[in-house]
Write an enzyme that holds these catalytic residues in place. Structure first.
Site, PDB file in Angstrom:
ATOM      1  N   ARG A   1      43.898  40.281  39.529  1.00 43.57           N
ATOM      2  CA  ARG A   1      44.156  39.527  39.633  1.00 43.57           C
ATOM      3  C   ARG A   1      45.745  38.399  39.237  1.00 43.57           C
ATOM      4  O   ARG A   1      45.425  38.239  38.195  1.00 43.57           O
ATOM      5  CB  ARG A   1      43.030  38.298  40.031  1.00 43.57           C
TER       6      ARG A   1
ATOM      7  N   ALA B   1      33.199  39.535  50.437  1.00 40.88           N
ATOM      8  CA  ALA B   1      33.141  40.844  50.555  1.00 40.88           C
ATOM      9  C   ALA B   1      34.455  41.952  49.956  1.00 40.88           C
ATOM     10  O   ALA B   1      34.689  42.833  50.800  1.00 40.88           O
ATOM     11  CB  ALA B   1      32.924  41.216  51.218  1.00 40.88           C
ATOM     12  N   GLY B   2      35.795  40.720  49.424  1.00 43.05           N
ATOM     13  CA  GLY B   2      37.155  41.351  49.879  1.00 43.05           C
ATOM     14  C   GLY B   2      36.510  42.616  48.578  1.00 43.05           C
ATOM     15  O   GLY B   2      37.483  43.625  49.165  1.00 43.05           O
ATOM     16  N   THR B   3      36.683  41.952  47.576  1.00 45.99           N
ATOM     17  CA  THR B   3      36.581  43.162  45.833  1.00 45.99           C
ATOM     18  C   THR B   3      35.548  44.109  46.679  1.00 45.99           C
ATOM     19  O   THR B   3      36.228  45.876  46.490  1.00 45.99           O
ATOM     20  CB  THR B   3      36.491  43.024  45.135  1.00 45.99           C
TER      21      THR B   3
ATOM     22  N   ASP C   1      31.229  37.372  47.923  1.00 51.68           N
ATOM     23  CA  ASP C   1      31.432  36.183  47.851  1.00 51.68           C
ATOM     24  C   ASP C   1      31.970  36.586  50.074  1.00 51.68           C
ATOM     25  O   ASP C   1      31.491  36.484  50.677  1.00 51.68           O
ATOM     26  CB  ASP C   1      32.446  35.146  47.718  1.00 51.68           C
TER      27      ASP C   1
ATOM     28  N   LYS D   1      39.923  45.815  38.528  1.00 53.11           N
ATOM     29  CA  LYS D   1      40.324  45.017  39.303  1.00 53.11           C
ATOM     30  C   LYS D   1      41.231  43.649  38.517  1.00 53.11           C
ATOM     31  O   LYS D   1      40.992  43.466  37.991  1.00 53.11           O
ATOM     32  CB  LYS D   1      39.171  44.817  40.296  1.00 53.11           C
TER      33      LYS D   1
END
Length: 98
Positions: A11, A41-43, A39, A9
């Site tokens: 950013r 749950a996006g990732t 947190d 990932k």
């Protein structure tokens, strides 16, 4: 007889994934994502999507700290995740530190 696959990932600014990719082969496999904290749950949900899009049969998640803030529950319910399992370390730490 299991294999390790990496979900990379990147950013470019805080709380916004600019790139996510997998390194390895998940085709025809049941995948277990291991994460330290969920947190929003996006990732986690994006990782599940990319695993399924690359041929995984199913995606499960095991996480240490479940915060589930913002719209995390909605993201998880609308995702390609089969199940999410978390420990209760956040609650235990709050109780032990009082």
């Amino acid at each position: 007889n299991s294999q390790v696959v990496v979900c990379y990932k990147h950013r470019e600014k805080a709380n916004e994934i600019s790139k996510i990719m997998i390194i390895g082969d998940v085709k025809g496999k049941n995948v277990i994502l291991v994460d330290d904290m969920v947190d929003t749950a996006g990732t986690l949900t994006k990782a599940a999507d990319i695993m399924i899009d690359n041929g995984a049969k199913s995606v499960w998640a095991i996480c240490t700290h479940g915060l589930f803030s913002s719209n995390a529950y909605e993201r998880i319910n609308n995702s390609k995740l089969t199940e999410v399992v978390v420990t209760d370390t956040i609650l235990k730490n709050i109780i032990l530190n009082k």
